[in-house]
Design an enzyme around this catalytic site. Sequence first.
Site, mmCIF file in Angstrom:
data_model
loop_
_atom_site.group_PDB
_atom_site.id
_atom_site.type_symbol
_atom_site.label_atom_id
_atom_site.label_comp_id
_atom_site.label_asym_id
_atom_site.label_seq_id
_atom_site.Cartn_x
_atom_site.Cartn_y
_atom_site.Cartn_z
ATOM 1 N N HIS A 41 8.313 7.174 22.998
ATOM 2 C CA HIS A 41 8.898 6.760 21.731
ATOM 3 C C HIS A 41 10.359 7.175 21.646
ATOM 4 O O HIS A 41 10.679 8.333 21.387
ATOM 5 C CB HIS A 41 8.094 7.361 20.568
ATOM 6 C CG HIS A 41 8.642 7.012 19.217
ATOM 7 N ND1 HIS A 41 8.663 7.904 18.167
ATOM 8 C CD2 HIS A 41 9.216 5.870 18.752
ATOM 9 C CE1 HIS A 41 9.208 7.322 17.124
ATOM 10 N NE2 HIS A 41 9.553 6.104 17.446
ATOM 11 N N SER A 84 6.020 3.212 17.155
ATOM 12 C CA SER A 84 6.325 4.335 16.262
ATOM 13 C C SER A 84 5.079 4.869 15.569
ATOM 14 O O SER A 84 5.051 6.033 15.159
ATOM 15 C CB SER A 84 7.328 3.882 15.192
ATOM 16 O OG SER A 84 8.519 3.416 15.769
ATOM 17 N N ASN A 130 7.780 10.857 12.754
ATOM 18 C CA ASN A 130 7.563 9.895 11.678
ATOM 19 C C ASN A 130 6.461 10.339 10.728
ATOM 20 O O ASN A 130 6.469 9.970 9.554
ATOM 21 C CB ASN A 130 7.248 8.509 12.258
ATOM 22 C CG ASN A 130 8.504 7.797 12.725
ATOM 23 O OD1 ASN A 130 9.613 8.136 12.317
ATOM 24 N ND2 ASN A 130 8.346 6.813 13.594
ATOM 25 N N GLU A 184 9.814 11.126 22.107
ATOM 26 C CA GLU A 184 8.451 11.650 22.024
ATOM 27 C C GLU A 184 7.629 11.050 23.171
ATOM 28 O O GLU A 184 7.528 9.831 23.298
ATOM 29 C CB GLU A 184 7.812 11.293 20.678
ATOM 30 C CG GLU A 184 8.371 12.105 19.519
ATOM 31 C CD GLU A 184 7.785 11.693 18.184
ATOM 32 O OE1 GLU A 184 7.510 12.574 17.354
ATOM 33 O OE2 GLU A 184 7.620 10.473 17.952
#
Length: 694
Positions: A434, A413, A484, A446
């Site tokens: 991801h 992440s 994130n 992602e």
Amino acid sequence: MSDMTNSAPGGQVEVSHRMLEDGRKIAIATIDFPPINAGSLAQRTAVLKCFQKLAQNSDLAGVILRGAGNNFVGGADIREFDAPAQAPHLPDVIAAMEACPVPIVAAIDGAALGGGFELALGCDARVARPAALVGLPEVTLGLIPGAGGTLRTSRLIDTAATVELVTSGRRVKANEALSMGLVDVVVDGEDLLEGAIRQLQSMGGAKRKLKDLPVILAGAEDFEVACQSALRKARGANAVAEAIAAIRDSAILPSDEALTKERHTSLRLRREPQSKALRHLFFAEKAAMKLPASVTPAKISEVGVVGAGRMGQGIAVAFAQRGFKVLLAEKDPEGLELGLRAIAETAKSLEAKGRIDSASELRARVIGVSLAGMASCDLVVEAIFEDMQVKKKLFSDLEALLRDEAIIATNTSYLDIDEMASGTRLPGRVAGLHFFNPANVMRLVEVVRAEKTTDSTIAALLNLGRKLGKLPVVARVGDGFIGNRIFAAYRQQCEFLLEEGALPDDIDQAMRSFGFAMGPFEVFDLAGLDIAWAQRKRLAPTRDPRARYVDIADQLCELQRFGKRAGAGWYNYASGKAEPDPLVSALIAAAAKARGVVDPVKTTETIQQRLLAAIVNEAALLLGEGVAQRPSDVDVVMAHGYGFPKLKGGPLHWAAAQPREEVLASIEEMANASGYGIEPAANLAIVLDQVDNV
């Protein structure tokens, strides 16, 4: 034999004739507007001219309408929706079909969606292949059917079923459509055209115009239950309420009046912000998934997943659901066995919900192996804990096992994928993949391009994402990538607001009223506070002492209040639901007092402005750094992975639609309130100007 062609820019409607055994002649009209026969102005013009000519043919016994290229009509050309509607309109085309003196049978192959299904409903009968899809998905673009979809459907299925179909926007496979009554015949094991001709012959030359049939009324209670269920799921989508109103009209108004009202409503909704936002996301998703030019993606058939924890389990299920063979490895046999058991339970749950046909078949696709057993994999995804040195050692071990063409992907992440790849012999085949938790449910993925990742690797992972039914978005390496990274800025601003006297419930209510399904502190508690705590501790040695830091979340973690699963976090869950907690309020009051706050932040407007400013500003910063390719990618990530309301089109689409001076001022105010290290993005105006360039 072909004897009539109506050409138009981009395609044509070709008409051929066939003599039946009884000596009657029928016409076969083939819509050929590649790639999906979309209902463009040119296509509508060609179809209208076709039926105007056919209506003048006195020796014709019937017409078969079909699409070329294994597709009927995939829907309207959505790019036309930003311009004023131009004649001929689809209702004009359908009116010409209904005025045709002989019956028309739609031969449906592939998709007949939206305007395409309305075209089929304008025919006198519908015949489909088993793989065909029909439906009215207009609500997913903030619209309602505009060419009789609500009215004609309610002449084939009852009004409650019509509400469910239209307000869900779901696509219906041919056999279900047959059982519902949306199609008349499903042709299996024979030529579709021959099946359509047989259906035409069975009609004895009679027309069956759906608009002239009586409405099929559901029971009053069933209808209201369907309406209330649709409105609950709508979450403020205007199109759902308008679709219900149109279906009510179809039951009580004369057909022509109901059709006119439906059309006017559809055209009005096109101009409204919700439809513009959803159309923006539609095109943004297409752009995000586009493969790099001139690159053929490598085939991925066998997949390995290293790590049988919760994330690894979800990734394995996501692959297995789509028919992939998955090899699953874990560092110890006990952990592997626990992971396989959890996957079996997930499979049973999916089968019980009707999402897969067989739990045993899915489970059989996931095979537990040692790391050495992954040598045959085309792709290995690591989903182990976030430790750079452990991941680098794993990558080295995998590279020694795998073929040079195989891809090594990390589900990290936050960690630096460039550093992970630096110890490998072939860094071009290393990338990020991801997934979002739960990986078998969340659509967003992602695809992270490291410094040396090749185009062929990116193309393979994008293509794989599409095969998984996911929405892959390319990002560059950067702490938190796209989602994130922005979420961290959002969380930080939430914590700043706490220190300024706002309570978790104040903030959650403000963001729910903006359109989020959950407030941020509800999300934090659901995800678990320990994850972010570990991240803060990892970054603590490099934190600038001049930067503002709020330690309320740390205090909660030190009290073992890790969120919902622990029974307490920002809220108390002793009653089974989230309840404001006096202990949390006291910690916030103490922090605000220590900061010298006299007038606590409370108003919904102020909270929304601060948090939205943080999101938009961080998005512009990461675009300036090249972490995201385009503003629309940010909107896709935030709408599909972080709960930003889709009806607003994502944070940058929303911001671009606001008065520019207000957006810039709110970001300036947010930066001033935040303290050292938070600066307005210098490229913000440029980013907002580029938002809709999809």
